[in-house]
Design a protein around this motif. Structure first.
Motif, PDB file in Angstrom:
ATOM      1  N   TYR A  11      -2.220  -2.141  -5.157  1.00 13.74           N
ATOM      2  CA  TYR A  11      -3.392  -2.125  -4.274  1.00 13.74           C
ATOM      3  C   TYR A  11      -4.064  -3.495  -4.247  1.00 13.74           C
ATOM      4  N   ALA A  60      -2.072  -5.819  -2.172  1.00 13.94           N
ATOM      5  CA  ALA A  60      -2.222  -5.492  -0.747  1.00 13.94           C
ATOM      6  C   ALA A  60      -3.544  -6.042  -0.202  1.00 13.94           C
ATOM      7  N   ILE A  61      -4.597  -5.914  -0.983  1.00 10.76           N
ATOM      8  CA  ILE A  61      -5.906  -6.436  -0.559  1.00 10.76           C
ATOM      9  C   ILE A  61      -5.838  -7.948  -0.369  1.00 10.76           C
ATOM     10  N   THR A  93       0.830  -1.200   0.000  1.00  8.93           N
ATOM     11  CA  THR A  93       0.000   0.000   0.000  1.00  8.93           C
ATOM     12  C   THR A  93       0.866   1.253   0.000  1.00  8.93           C
ATOM     13  N   LEU A 139      -2.463   0.260  -9.296  1.00  8.60           N
ATOM     14  CA  LEU A 139      -3.657  -0.566  -9.131  1.00  8.60           C
ATOM     15  C   LEU A 139      -3.282  -2.007  -8.795  1.00  8.60           C
ATOM     16  N   ALA A 189       2.083   1.945  -3.483  1.00 11.45           N
ATOM     17  CA  ALA A 189       0.977   2.439  -4.300  1.00 11.45           C
ATOM     18  C   ALA A 189       0.677   3.897  -3.958  1.00 11.45           C
ATOM     19  N   MET A 190       0.695   4.228  -2.676  1.00  9.80           N
ATOM     20  CA  MET A 190       0.439   5.601  -2.245  1.00  9.80           C
ATOM     21  C   MET A 190       1.549   6.541  -2.698  1.00  9.80           C
TER      22      MET A 190
END
Length: 298
Positions: free
Chosen positions: A47, A50-51, A12, A44, A15-16
């Motif tokens: 993310y 990470a999910i 994350t 994307l 991605a951030m």
């Protein structure tokens, strides 16, 4: 479970960081514009990964088994080893967020070596050794270009240089040749390939100040980093200029220089050089780098 959550946090974070670079406009300092879409799409993917790590952590918490490749990739029981492994990812991420983004300049140019010849890799296709006439204004350029045959003789070409020859003819008719951002490398290459045609021509170029000890007090280079894909492959290109007060300009200071094109010798190599008639300090541009024009010649 803990390992899955740590991985989710790291993914994350990256991605951030991509989102942060996009929002602040600093992404252009790392990659070429044509690569931006791919980098944004990768956010994307980060993310999504990470999910999945969060999902795997929840499954482990509930005692369920997540799909495995049976490759025995279980985390090491050693806290020290895990700290080192995760630190390899966390450390550069922290640097990205905490350290101010800088631009490439003289320090890196000194290490990579400044190219004062945009036509490296080309054989200069001059048909004869007769110097081209000096052209100082648009009227003389127009007069010199009335005969198509004489223009063609100034810009001979083969299959590798025909695009630059066509571009050179266009520049030759201009009263002032301004080296643009969009075709920075292509313009320098054309000036160098057909240097005799442009002798005495007025040229304008913008870039940062770069100097080497061998240049002396009255010469500096005006340069820009050309980026192909990312900052790692960026290389500095520029023109040497001669100016009586050149030593008054600091390294990495941005200037716009106007002068007449001539040649000189530097480190036993003949180079094109601007005999400056005007040097003006400017602010660092929002986009300090230049990029190859992929549409050049199309």
């Amino acid at each position: 479970m803990t390992h899955h959550l740590i991985r989710a946090a790291i993914l994350t974070g990256f991605a951030m960081f991509i989102v942060y670079l996009d929002r602040t406009g600093e992404m252009m300092l790392y990659i070429a514009p044509r690569m931006e879409l791919y980098v944004k799409l990768s956010a994307l993917g980060l993310y999504a990964a990470a999910i999945y790590q969060v999902y795997a952590a929840l499954q482990k918490r509930m005692g369920n088994q997540t799909p495995s490749c049976d490759c025995e990739h279980e985390p090491s029981p050693s806290i020290f080893k895990n700290t080192i492994i995760y630190g390899l990812f966390v450390f550069p991420l922290l640097l990205g967020f905490l350290v101010p983004t800088g631009t490439l300049g003289s320090a890196l140019a000194a290490k990579k070596g400044l190219s004062l010849s945009g036509s490296a890799g080309f054989e200069r296709p001059l048909a004869n050794n007769t110097p081209a006439p000096d052209v100082h204004d648009a009227a003389e350029a127009a007069q010199a270009s009335t005969t198509g045959e004489s223009i063609d003789s100034l810009f001979p070409a083969d299959e590798y240089t025909e695009t630059h020859a066509a571009y050179g003819k266009k520049l030759y008719a201009e009263p002032l040749v301004s080296v643009p951002e969009k075709q920075f490398i292509e313009t320098l290459t054309t000036l160098d390939l057909y240097r005799k045609a442009f002798m005495g021509k007025e040229i304008e170029i913008t870039g940062f100040v770069y100097r080497e000890e061998e240049m002396g007090k009255e010469r500096i280079a005006v340069s820009r980093f050309a980026m192909n894909c990312c900052s790692a492959d960026a290389l500095p290109y520029g023109l040497m200029i001669t100016w009586p007060k050149a030593n008054e300009f600091a390294d990495d200071e941005w200037v716009t220089v106007r002068g007449t094109l001539t040649t000189s010798t530097y480190l036993d190599n003949e180079i094109i050089l601007l005999d400056a008639i005007k040097v003006e300090r400017i602010k660092t541009p929002e986009s300090p780098y230049v990029y190859p024009d992929l549409d050049f010649g199309l």
